[in-house]
Write a protein that holds these residues in place. Structure first.
Motif, mmCIF file in Angstrom:
data_model
loop_
_atom_site.group_PDB
_atom_site.id
_atom_site.type_symbol
_atom_site.label_atom_id
_atom_site.label_comp_id
_atom_site.label_asym_id
_atom_site.label_seq_id
_atom_site.Cartn_x
_atom_site.Cartn_y
_atom_site.Cartn_z
ATOM 1 N N SER A 90 -49.358 0.846 -69.256
ATOM 2 C CA SER A 90 -48.858 2.224 -69.297
ATOM 3 C C SER A 90 -47.411 2.256 -69.770
ATOM 4 O O SER A 90 -46.989 3.211 -70.445
ATOM 5 C CB SER A 90 -48.982 2.885 -67.917
ATOM 6 N N VAL A 91 -46.639 1.228 -69.431
ATOM 7 C CA VAL A 91 -45.258 1.123 -69.908
ATOM 8 C C VAL A 91 -45.224 0.552 -71.320
ATOM 9 O O VAL A 91 -44.592 1.107 -72.225
ATOM 10 C CB VAL A 91 -44.415 0.243 -68.960
ATOM 11 N N VAL A 92 -45.895 -0.563 -71.516
ATOM 12 C CA VAL A 92 -45.841 -1.263 -72.805
ATOM 13 C C VAL A 92 -46.302 -0.354 -73.939
ATOM 14 O O VAL A 92 -45.675 -0.290 -75.000
ATOM 15 C CB VAL A 92 -46.694 -2.543 -72.749
ATOM 16 N N ALA A 93 -47.399 0.366 -73.731
ATOM 17 C CA ALA A 93 -47.940 1.215 -74.792
ATOM 18 C C ALA A 93 -46.977 2.334 -75.157
ATOM 19 O O ALA A 93 -46.765 2.630 -76.345
ATOM 20 C CB ALA A 93 -49.280 1.802 -74.358
ATOM 21 N N ALA A 94 -46.400 2.986 -74.155
ATOM 22 C CA ALA A 94 -45.459 4.073 -74.430
ATOM 23 C C ALA A 94 -44.248 3.559 -75.203
ATOM 24 O O ALA A 94 -43.769 4.210 -76.139
ATOM 25 C CB ALA A 94 -45.025 4.733 -73.126
ATOM 26 N N VAL A 95 -43.768 2.375 -74.817
ATOM 27 C CA VAL A 95 -42.593 1.801 -75.469
ATOM 28 C C VAL A 95 -42.894 1.441 -76.919
ATOM 29 O O VAL A 95 -42.161 1.818 -77.844
ATOM 30 C CB VAL A 95 -42.111 0.558 -74.697
ATOM 31 N N VAL A 96 -43.968 0.702 -77.139
ATOM 32 C CA VAL A 96 -44.277 0.211 -78.483
ATOM 33 C C VAL A 96 -44.590 1.372 -79.421
ATOM 34 O O VAL A 96 -44.142 1.400 -80.570
ATOM 35 C CB VAL A 96 -45.441 -0.792 -78.433
ATOM 36 N N LEU A 144 -42.841 7.625 -70.457
ATOM 37 C CA LEU A 144 -42.063 6.507 -69.919
ATOM 38 C C LEU A 144 -41.072 6.988 -68.870
ATOM 39 O O LEU A 144 -40.880 6.329 -67.836
ATOM 40 C CB LEU A 144 -41.322 5.809 -71.066
ATOM 41 N N ALA A 145 -40.482 8.153 -69.097
ATOM 42 C CA ALA A 145 -39.496 8.675 -68.154
ATOM 43 C C ALA A 145 -40.099 8.903 -66.770
ATOM 44 O O ALA A 145 -39.402 8.797 -65.753
ATOM 45 C CB ALA A 145 -38.902 9.981 -68.686
ATOM 46 N N GLY A 146 -41.386 9.181 -66.719
ATOM 47 C CA GLY A 146 -42.048 9.357 -65.430
ATOM 48 C C GLY A 146 -42.082 8.095 -64.595
ATOM 49 O O GLY A 146 -42.386 8.141 -63.395
ATOM 50 N N GLN A 147 -41.753 6.946 -65.194
ATOM 51 C CA GLN A 147 -41.769 5.673 -64.469
ATOM 52 C C GLN A 147 -40.378 5.050 -64.354
ATOM 53 O O GLN A 147 -40.247 3.886 -63.956
ATOM 54 C CB GLN A 147 -42.730 4.693 -65.161
ATOM 55 N N PHE A 148 -39.347 5.814 -64.713
ATOM 56 C CA PHE A 148 -37.992 5.263 -64.723
ATOM 57 C C PHE A 148 -37.588 4.635 -63.392
ATOM 58 O O PHE A 148 -37.087 3.508 -63.348
ATOM 59 C CB PHE A 148 -36.980 6.361 -65.085
ATOM 60 N N SER A 149 -37.738 5.384 -62.307
ATOM 61 C CA SER A 149 -37.242 4.872 -61.029
ATOM 62 C C SER A 149 -37.993 3.618 -60.616
ATOM 63 O O SER A 149 -37.403 2.664 -60.075
ATOM 64 C CB SER A 149 -37.347 5.944 -59.945
ATOM 65 N N ALA A 170 -31.856 15.789 -71.802
ATOM 66 C CA ALA A 170 -31.763 15.012 -73.044
ATOM 67 C C ALA A 170 -31.474 13.550 -72.776
ATOM 68 O O ALA A 170 -31.950 12.665 -73.504
ATOM 69 C CB ALA A 170 -30.684 15.614 -73.944
ATOM 70 N N ILE A 171 -30.729 13.265 -71.715
ATOM 71 C CA ILE A 171 -30.376 11.881 -71.432
ATOM 72 C C ILE A 171 -31.607 11.020 -71.159
ATOM 73 O O ILE A 171 -31.593 9.800 -71.375
ATOM 74 C CB ILE A 171 -29.380 11.802 -70.243
ATOM 75 N N ALA A 172 -32.692 11.632 -70.689
ATOM 76 C CA ALA A 172 -33.909 10.860 -70.420
ATOM 77 C C ALA A 172 -34.434 10.206 -71.695
ATOM 78 O O ALA A 172 -34.922 9.064 -71.673
ATOM 79 C CB ALA A 172 -34.984 11.765 -69.817
ATOM 80 N N PHE A 173 -34.320 10.908 -72.798
ATOM 81 C CA PHE A 173 -34.805 10.350 -74.063
ATOM 82 C C PHE A 173 -33.869 9.263 -74.576
ATOM 83 O O PHE A 173 -34.314 8.307 -75.206
ATOM 84 C CB PHE A 173 -34.986 11.474 -75.080
ATOM 85 N N ASP A 174 -32.578 9.385 -74.279
ATOM 86 C CA ASP A 174 -31.644 8.312 -74.612
ATOM 87 C C ASP A 174 -31.961 7.054 -73.794
ATOM 88 O O ASP A 174 -31.924 5.933 -74.310
ATOM 89 C CB ASP A 174 -30.203 8.751 -74.342
ATOM 90 N N LEU A 175 -32.251 7.241 -72.507
ATOM 91 C CA LEU A 175 -32.610 6.103 -71.659
ATOM 92 C C LEU A 175 -33.899 5.447 -72.146
ATOM 93 O O LEU A 175 -34.015 4.214 -72.162
ATOM 94 C CB LEU A 175 -32.770 6.562 -70.213
ATOM 95 N N ALA A 176 -34.856 6.266 -72.547
ATOM 96 C CA ALA A 176 -36.113 5.715 -73.047
ATOM 97 C C ALA A 176 -35.874 4.886 -74.300
ATOM 98 O O ALA A 176 -36.452 3.799 -74.465
ATOM 99 C CB ALA A 176 -37.103 6.845 -73.334
ATOM 100 N N ARG A 177 -35.032 5.381 -75.192
ATOM 101 C CA ARG A 177 -34.722 4.631 -76.412
ATOM 102 C C ARG A 177 -34.050 3.297 -76.080
ATOM 103 O O ARG A 177 -34.377 2.253 -76.673
ATOM 104 C CB ARG A 177 -33.815 5.465 -77.310
ATOM 105 N N ARG A 178 -33.142 3.310 -75.130
ATOM 106 C CA ARG A 178 -32.493 2.048 -74.739
ATOM 107 C C ARG A 178 -33.499 1.089 -74.112
ATOM 108 O O ARG A 178 -33.416 -0.129 -74.308
ATOM 109 C CB ARG A 178 -31.344 2.350 -73.771
ATOM 110 N N TYR A 179 -34.457 1.627 -73.392
ATOM 111 C CA TYR A 179 -35.491 0.764 -72.817
ATOM 112 C C TYR A 179 -36.334 0.134 -73.932
ATOM 113 O O TYR A 179 -36.677 -1.050 -73.871
ATOM 114 C CB TYR A 179 -36.389 1.553 -71.861
ATOM 115 N N GLU A 180 -36.651 0.915 -74.945
ATOM 116 C CA GLU A 180 -37.397 0.379 -76.084
ATOM 117 C C GLU A 180 -36.633 -0.783 -76.726
ATOM 118 O O GLU A 180 -37.230 -1.809 -77.099
ATOM 119 C CB GLU A 180 -37.626 1.476 -77.122
ATOM 120 N N LEU A 181 -35.324 -0.632 -76.865
ATOM 121 C CA LEU A 181 -34.517 -1.680 -77.488
ATOM 122 C C LEU A 181 -34.472 -2.937 -76.624
ATOM 123 O O LEU A 181 -34.478 -4.060 -77.146
ATOM 124 C CB LEU A 181 -33.105 -1.156 -77.749
ATOM 125 N N CYS A 182 -34.446 -2.774 -75.315
ATOM 126 C CA CYS A 182 -34.499 -3.937 -74.423
ATOM 127 C C CYS A 182 -35.853 -4.632 -74.516
ATOM 128 O O CYS A 182 -35.933 -5.866 -74.521
ATOM 129 C CB CYS A 182 -34.208 -3.518 -72.985
#
Length: 573
Positions: A322-328, A386-391, A483-495
């Motif tokens: 659920s995480v990997v697919a959203a990220v990729v 992905l943001a739904g799983q941040f915490s 908006a910051i949630a989408f920035d966090l998601a992008r940084r997670y993708e880069l990690c």
């Protein structure tokens, strides 16, 4: 001793069967695909040829008589087809997307029956969207009501903007089976055109599109189409749950389409720069051009690494998908969109012209690829998910919880993958994301420390720590995401992409002797680019890496112009 890596060996064989893509007399060639695009004609003959060669078998799990045992094979085949033409790849591969919910949640009888349909060459479509509701599937208006026979259903409504809507023999359709609100009101049905009844299921008009002009982007109208009890996938009221799990697989499976598009665009860029005479020499001899080509190639390395880890995670880390697919899915098409844009800058006006450079192939691939980012959830939709799983991701990172064996299997290309077990997919990942959670160990690994400059490792280490500190404190407040949630998601993708590159190199560098792996050239280029994307100041000294990479002459033959895959994987034991 080494042997050819199976997916690449089979793809080379297939490429030979398909013939020279530059030869206009070859059925599946660039010139023919350009003519089909110009007339907005569906590639019937090419798809039929792919059926004859047996491509549908890669869409059917081994357990049901197909060749889909792992997604390395399927991904490489999809990339190969997309490298020749995205329209063909999208039109043909849609069958897998439509069948996936049955592989995930169908009964054995359902899966066996659908497998027979797929293997016989019948297209399968996925009917989710409707006019006016966009991605809001909970607003579905297509209704299924009890039919005349016990357990049967009758469908009324319309699905719109459906790939292969007019051509599909079976459409896996999301319908409302209860007037109540919420996900339990929706179900997934297999609607077979052969059994739907006279006039019960009809295709709607093809929609003209900017890209993939020849594809059948249309719709399906239901006027009393009948579905028996055996047509319900996963049970009444389980449509959303089944769909969310199936999308985890299909979202990853669509990303090789992007790799194929990048292959063609980058090859066109390299060829143009190598042949173009300017200022008394070749364009490729200019350092600024070499740097641009090298950065584009490094972006492809990053996308490849993310796709390969994602595909292998389907077998090795299914609970975390659920995480990997959203990220990729959020990450790879956007990277390739930027890559294509950057190559277009090198081509200049020729990027827009129809008959000047290779018959206008670049403008076609640029148009066609724009749709990939929308398939099975747009970038924003996946980042929202992905943001739904941040915490949870923040907590699991702090706990250093990770499936080490699963990560090792996913990363080590010499190790066989475990059997495909799609029943293990979960709507939310209990472990977080082991690929990202492996980063601290990777950054401290002695081999990596000896190979990657300390400053680069420090950038990655600071980025992943700061990100997870923010994720651990994330609180869902309801309503629209800030908006910051989408920035966090992008940084997670880069990690995730950084970890993917490090994992692939660390587990495979001893197997490989090709030039790109010598002194970790592809790895350093990829990590340098990722560090910039994470906010690090560009390092002028790093330009030498990109200039050297951009000055490489692409190898002829099957392989794309610059890739960590073909030459590399063929040398794996």
């Amino acid at each position: 001793m080494s042997i050819a890596y199976g997916p690449v060996r089979r793809a080379k064989d297939w490429d030979a069967l398909l013939g020279d893509p530059d030869d206009p007399d070859v059925l599946f060639s660039y010139p023919r695909c350009l003519r089909l695009d110009d007339t907005e004609a569906f590639p019937d003959d090419i798809c039929a040829h792919l059926d004859e060669l047996g491509l549908p078998a890669y869409y059917v799990p081994v357990a049901h008589g197909g060749l889909l045992g792992n997604f390395d094979d399927a991904a490489t085949m999809v990339r190969l087809i997309a490298r020749r033409d995205l329209t063909v790849a999208i039109a043909h591969f849609k069958t897998f997307l439509g069948a996936a919910p049955v592989w995930v949640a169908g009964t054995t009888t359902q899966a066996d029956d659908l497998a027979a349909t797929v293997l016989a060459g019948h297209p399968i479509a996925l009917g989710l969207t409707e006019r006016g509701i966009g991605s809001d599937l909970l607003a579905t208006r297509t209704v299924a009501e009890p039919g005349d026979e016990p357990g049967s259903l009758t469908i009324t409504g319309e699905k719109w903007l459906i790939n292969n809507g007019r051509r599909a023999t079976v459409v896996t359709t999301l319908v409302r089976t209860s007037p109540n609100a919420g996900p339990r009101a929706l179900s997934l049905l297999l609607v077979d055109r052969r059994l739907a009844g006279s006039g019960g299921m009809t295709g709607t008009a093809k929609i003209p599109t900017h890209g993939i002009r020849g594809a059948d982007i249309s719709g399906v109208r239901y006027a009393g189409a009948g579905v028996g009890p055996a047509g319900v996938v996963g049970g009444i009221g389980r449509g959303v749950d089944t769909l969310l799990r199936a999308l985890q697989v299909t979202r990853i499976a669509t990303t090789p389409l992007s790799l194929g598009a990048a292959d063609q665009a980058l090859r066109l860029g390299y060829d143009f720069c190598a042949d173009r005479e300017l200022y008394g020499g070749r364009l490729v001899d200019l350092p600024v051009v070499r740097r641009s080509l090298g950065r584009a190639a490094a972006a492809l390395f990053v996308a490849e690494a993310a796709v390969l880890l994602g595909c292998r995670a389907i077998n090795a880390l299914p609970e975390e998908l659920s995480v990997v697919a959203a990220v990729v899915k959020a990450f790879v098409p956007s990277v390739v969109d930027d890559l294509i844009h950057d190559v277009g800058e090198l081509l200049g006006a020729r990027a827009f012209l129809l008959d000047v450079l290779h018959g206008g192939r670049f403008q076609k691939v640029e148009r066609d690829h724009r749709i990939v980012g929308i398939f099975d959830g747009s970038t924003a939709v996946n980042q929202n998910y992905l943001a739904g799983q941040f915490s949870r991701l923040g907590r699991r990172y702090r706990q250093r919880r990770l499936n080490r064996d699963g990560v090792a299997v996913a990363a080590d290309l010499a190790r066989p993958l475990p059997p495909l077990e799609l029943h293990r997919l979960d709507v939310l990942s209990p472990n977080g994301c082991s690929v990202v959670q492996a980063l601290p160990d990777l950054l401290a690994d002695p081999v990596i420390v000896r190979t990657v400059p300390a400053a680069l490792l420090a950038v990655l280490g600071d980025a992943v720590t700061e990100l997870h500190d923010e994720l651990a404190g994330w609180r869902v407040t309801g309503g629209a995401l800030p908006a910051i949630a989408f920035d966090l998601a992008r940084r997670y993708e880069l990690c995730f992409a950084s970890a993917s590159c490090l994992l692939l190199w660390r587990y495979n560098y001893e197997h490989v002797t090709t030039e790109l792996w010598h002194e970790a050239e592809w790895l350093l280029c990829a990590l340098t680019l990722l560090a910039e994307w994470l906010g690090a100041e560009p390092d002028g000294a790093a330009d030498d890496l990109f200039i050297r990479l951009g000055g490489r002459r692409p190898e002829p033959g099957w392989g794309p112009p610059m890739s960590i895959f073909p030459a590399t994987l063929a040398d794996l034991r």
